[in-house]
Design a protein around this motif. Structure first.
Motif, short mmCIF file in Angstrom:
data_model
loop_
_atom_site.label_atom_id
_atom_site.label_comp_id
_atom_site.label_asym_id
_atom_site.label_seq_id
_atom_site.Cartn_x
_atom_site.Cartn_y
_atom_site.Cartn_z
N TYR A 1 0.89 -1.59 0.12
CA TYR A 1 0.23 0.01 0.15
C TYR A 1 0.52 1.41 -0.61
O TYR A 1 0.35 2.72 -0.82
N ASN A 2 2.48 1.21 1.08
CA ASN A 2 2.62 2.34 1.03
C ASN A 2 3.51 2.54 -0.56
O ASN A 2 4.09 3.69 -0.63
N ARG A 3 3.79 1.33 -1.13
CA ARG A 3 4.92 1.40 -2.39
C ARG A 3 3.91 2.39 -3.20
O ARG A 3 3.79 2.70 -4.25
N MET A 4 2.84 1.29 -3.88
CA MET A 4 1.61 2.24 -4.59
C MET A 4 1.03 3.72 -4.24
O MET A 4 1.12 4.23 -5.21
N THR A 5 1.27 4.01 -3.34
CA THR A 5 0.10 5.35 -2.63
C THR A 5 1.47 6.25 -3.04
O THR A 5 1.13 7.56 -4.03
N GLU A 6 2.84 5.73 -2.85
CA GLU A 6 4.16 6.79 -3.18
C GLU A 6 4.06 6.72 -4.57
O GLU A 6 4.27 7.58 -5.15
N LEU A 7 4.40 6.02 -5.40
CA LEU A 7 4.06 5.87 -6.78
C LEU A 7 3.19 6.23 -7.35
O LEU A 7 3.06 7.69 -8.48
N CYS A 8 2.16 6.38 -6.92
CA CYS A 8 0.76 7.60 -8.10
C CYS A 8 0.76 8.56 -7.59
O CYS A 8 0.84 9.66 -8.85
N THR B 1 -6.40 18.88 -7.72
CA THR B 1 -6.96 19.07 -8.47
C THR B 1 -7.44 18.30 -9.54
O THR B 1 -7.56 16.93 -8.97
N GLY B 2 -9.16 18.39 -10.48
CA GLY B 2 -9.72 17.43 -10.76
C GLY B 2 -8.75 16.47 -12.00
O GLY B 2 -8.29 14.89 -11.58
N ARG B 3 -7.64 16.59 -12.62
CA ARG B 3 -6.67 16.31 -13.02
C ARG B 3 -5.80 15.30 -12.00
O ARG B 3 -5.71 13.85 -12.94
N GLU B 4 -5.03 15.85 -11.00
CA GLU B 4 -4.70 14.95 -10.30
C GLU B 4 -5.35 14.23 -9.92
O GLU B 4 -5.11 12.99 -9.33
N GLU B 5 -6.76 14.41 -9.14
CA GLU B 5 -7.09 12.71 -8.44
C GLU B 5 -7.73 12.02 -9.56
O GLU B 5 -7.21 10.97 -9.35
N SER B 6 -8.24 12.49 -11.16
CA SER B 6 -8.58 11.46 -11.72
C SER B 6 -6.92 10.64 -12.24
O SER B 6 -7.77 9.90 -12.47
N CYS B 7 -5.89 11.13 -11.88
CA CYS B 7 -4.33 10.42 -12.10
C CYS B 7 -4.87 9.39 -11.24
O CYS B 7 -4.49 8.70 -11.20
N LEU B 8 -4.68 10.08 -10.02
CA LEU B 8 -4.32 8.98 -9.02
C LEU B 8 -5.47 8.24 -8.94
O LEU B 8 -5.21 6.82 -8.44
N ASP B 9 -6.76 8.37 -8.51
CA ASP B 9 -7.48 7.01 -9.13
C ASP B 9 -7.36 6.10 -10.34
O ASP B 9 -7.85 5.01 -10.05
N SER B 10 -7.26 6.73 -10.87
CA SER B 10 -6.82 5.48 -12.47
C SER B 10 -5.40 4.78 -12.13
O SER B 10 -5.46 3.50 -12.24
N CYS B 11 -4.77 5.51 -11.82
CA CYS B 11 -3.01 5.15 -10.81
C CYS B 11 -3.19 3.98 -10.27
O CYS B 11 -2.72 3.05 -10.63
N ALA B 12 -3.73 4.55 -9.26
CA ALA B 12 -4.11 3.30 -8.03
C ALA B 12 -4.66 1.70 -8.31
O ALA B 12 -4.45 0.81 -8.61
N ALA B 13 -6.04 2.45 -9.56
CA ALA B 13 -7.23 0.69 -10.04
C ALA B 13 -5.92 0.55 -10.58
O ALA B 13 -5.73 -1.04 -10.74
N ARG B 14 -5.11 1.45 -11.76
CA ARG B 14 -3.77 0.24 -12.29
C ARG B 14 -3.40 -0.90 -11.92
O ARG B 14 -3.18 -1.74 -12.08
N LEU B 15 -2.94 -0.27 -10.77
CA LEU B 15 -2.09 -1.33 -9.18
C LEU B 15 -2.19 -2.35 -9.03
O LEU B 15 -1.77 -2.91 -8.71
N VAL B 16 -3.86 -1.68 -8.68
CA VAL B 16 -4.50 -2.62 -7.89
C VAL B 16 -5.10 -4.11 -8.87
O VAL B 16 -5.38 -5.02 -8.36
N ARG B 17 -5.65 -3.62 -10.33
CA ARG B 17 -5.23 -4.96 -10.73
C ARG B 17 -4.00 -5.73 -11.29
O ARG B 17 -4.31 -6.67 -11.32
N ALA B 18 -3.04 -5.21 -11.47
CA ALA B 18 -1.38 -5.40 -11.05
C ALA B 18 -0.95 -6.39 -10.36
O ALA B 18 -0.94 -7.64 -10.52
N ASN B 19 -1.85 -6.28 -8.75
CA ASN B 19 -0.86 -6.60 -7.82
C ASN B 19 -2.01 -7.94 -8.34
O ASN B 19 -2.01 -8.71 -7.66
N HIS B 20 -3.11 -7.88 -8.36
CA HIS B 20 -4.55 -8.92 -7.87
C HIS B 20 -3.69 -10.24 -9.42
O HIS B 20 -3.47 -11.12 -8.65
N ARG B 21 -3.34 -9.50 -10.74
CA ARG B 21 -2.73 -10.58 -11.58
C ARG B 21 -1.53 -11.33 -11.15
O ARG B 21 -1.42 -12.45 -10.66
N LEU B 22 -0.74 -10.44 -9.95
CA LEU B 22 0.18 -10.90 -9.75
C LEU B 22 -0.27 -11.95 -8.83
O LEU B 22 0.40 -12.96 -8.68
#
Length: 110
Positions: free
Chosen positions: A21-28, A42-63
């Motif tokens: 969780y800490n590593r994912m938070t730091e990366l995003c 900002t709206g751009r930062e929030e949407s970027c964080l949402d998509s970044c976290a979702a992408r990393l969670v999906r990758a973690n589930h696949r791994l």
């Protein structure tokens, strides 16, 4: 499993989760947040964080899915190698007591 060993295992699992969780938070955060002059995102930062976290969670589930699928075979191979080096095995080379997917447990006992 005795309560002390179970408690140690739970602590290890919590530690592993917090590290991921800490590593994912730091990366995003490093990838998405570019302006620290404001308290709110900002709206751009929030949407970027949402998509970044979702992408990393999906990758973690696949791994984790791949890991859970490979562990029984690795344990079986290790047990077979250990049994071959020590002579005739006293027990079958199945990973019976080792943790693994719930659906593999009945197959090992039958």
């Amino acid at each position: 499993m005795d309560p002390a060993a179970e408690h140690r295992q739970q602590l290890r699992s919590l530690r592993d989760f917090l590290l991921v969780y800490n590593r994912m938070t730091e990366l995003c955060f490093r990838h998405c947040v570019c302006n620290l002059n404001y308290r709110l995102l900002t709206g751009r930062e929030e949407s970027c964080l949402d998509s970044c976290a979702a992408r990393l969670v999906r990758a973690n589930h696949r791994l984790m899915g791949a890991y859970v699928g490979l562990v029984p075979a690795l344990l079986q191979r290790r047990a077979a190698e250990h049994g071959a080096a020590a002579g005739p095995p006293a027990l079958p080379a199945s990973p019976g007591p080792a943790p693994g997917p719930a659906e593999d447990a009945p197959a090992a006992g039958t």
